[in-house]
Design an enzyme around this catalytic site. Structure first.
Site, PDB file in Angstrom:
ATOM      1  N   LEU A 157       0.816  -1.219   0.000  1.00 22.31           N
ATOM      2  CA  LEU A 157       0.000   0.000   0.000  1.00 22.31           C
ATOM      3  C   LEU A 157       0.850   1.270   0.000  1.00 22.31           C
ATOM      4  CD1 LEU A 157      -2.695  -1.058   2.624  1.00 22.31           C
ATOM      5  CD2 LEU A 157      -2.895  -1.102   0.141  1.00 22.31           C
ATOM      6  N   ARG A 158       2.173   1.106  -0.114  1.00 22.22           N
ATOM      7  CA  ARG A 158       3.032   2.289  -0.038  1.00 22.22           C
ATOM      8  C   ARG A 158       2.725   3.271  -1.161  1.00 22.22           C
ATOM      9  NH1 ARG A 158       8.351   0.180   0.720  1.00 22.22           N
ATOM     10  NH2 ARG A 158       7.943   0.267   2.955  1.00 22.22           N
ATOM     11  N   GLY A 159       2.451   2.763  -2.353  1.00 23.87           N
ATOM     12  CA  GLY A 159       2.167   3.643  -3.479  1.00 23.87           C
ATOM     13  C   GLY A 159       0.939   4.506  -3.252  1.00 23.87           C
TER      14      GLY A 159
END
Length: 338
Positions: A275-277
């Protein structure tokens, strides 16, 4: 020592300048990686931005740039300083050379004091100097892997812990990493590249008028740096005010659920891991709205930052030779169409 080339005087390279402005407003995006041709203004832009930021308040004499208003004790090496005594310093801009040793980066035992006085004292490293500022790494793809690992771990945690020669020192180390490199000289490992919040690509200008203007401005700067910087001082001052206003407004900017849903659908369409993006897209879009003096993030903000937030997180598809930017544009079209 001549002043850095003014940020406002840089011709073109709009995506790179936008990414640096976003990182200045919201350091939580996680730094900026700039890949591109040599001589395209990568280090010039980073230095110019750091120079135009307002000075920061620090505890007088503190080698760690400690904030006098921060909670908690000062680092052990600065424990004897008076927190009520304050001085202003320029925003730190620290160059990390390729040949830097781990001791120079993180800090080590002060050998002079150890030999002359028999005292165990900590000599702060580059990470201490970069606290609350920028750490610039040119040709980061040529830096030793263990140094890159160390840097990114510290950047993620915001703390530097040094345990060696009987010393145990912990100090804050929050900075914006700006890395640059030429892809022809080697790629950064994917798991490390993913740790950078934004990634931008810069190319040598192909438009004749733009190339002429770049050469004209650089020549004027080389001939008389002071006069050239004075000519661009007003433009840089406007950028400075814009950044300061955005920093003050950032906490009030709201990200609606439909914008979050758009970012999530885009990440799903691109097939990115984790989910970093999406977190980076949200933070970058919020900073962009603040820079534009808006209190509400729009889907257009996500679209504006999507390429720089996602291009370095895409899996390689052997059946699709399309470039990462084109793949993101295609995915944006699909998500817009619903």
């Amino acid at each position: 020592m001549r002043p850095p080339f003014p940020f406002s005087a840089i011709v073109g390279q709009e995506e790179m300048k936008r990414a640096l402005l976003i990182a200045a407003v919201e350091p939580a995006v996680g730094g900026v990686m700039v890949f591109g041709d040599r001589g395209t203004g990568k280090s010039t832009a980073a230095r110019g931005l750091a120079r135009l930021l307002p000075k920061i308040r620090v505890v007088r004499g503190c080698p760690f740039n400690s904030d006098p208003d921060a909670e908690g004790p000062l680092p052990a090496a600065s424990a004897g300083l008076d927190r009520t005594k304050v001085e202003l310093r320029p925003v730190p801009f620290v160059d990390l050379p390729l040949g830097a040793t781990e001791d120079r980066v993180v800090g080590a035992l002060d050998l002079e004091r150890a030999l002359n006085r028999g005292e165990k004292a900590f000599e702060p490293g580059l990470l201490a100097r970069a606290h609350r500022g920028f750490l610039y790494i040119d040709e980061i793809n040529l830096l030793e892997d263990h140094i890159v690992d160390l840097l990114l771990d510290v950047a993620a945690s915001g703390e530097n812990l040094v345990e060696r020669e009987g010393l145990s020192v912990r100090h804050p180390a929050r900075f914006v990493i700006v890395g640059s490199g030429n892809p022809e000289e080697g790629e950064l490992r994917p798991q490390l590249l993913d740790r950078f919040g934004l990634a931008v690509e810069v190319r040598t200008p192909t438009a004749l008028a733009e190339r002429i203007e770049v050469v004209r401005r650089r020549d004027a700067y080389e001939r008389d740096p002071a006069a050239f910087c004075a000519r661009w001082a007003a433009a840089d001052a406007r950028v400075r005010r814009r950044i300061v206003e955005a920093q003050n407004r950032l906490a009030e900017v709201v990200v609606p659920d439909e914008v979050l849903a758009f970012a999530a659908r885009l990440a799903i369409a691109l097939g990115t891991d984790g989910l970093r993006g999406e977190l980076v897209m949200m933070r970058a879009a919020r900073a962009l709205a603040a820079l534009d003096r808006r209190s509400l993030v729009a889907i257009g903000d996500v679209e504006a930052v999507a390429a720089m937030a996602m291009r370095h997180r895409l899996r390689r598809d052997p059946l699709d030779e399309t470039g990462s930017t084109a793949r993101i544009e295609r995915a944006l079209g699909e998500v817009r169409a619903g």
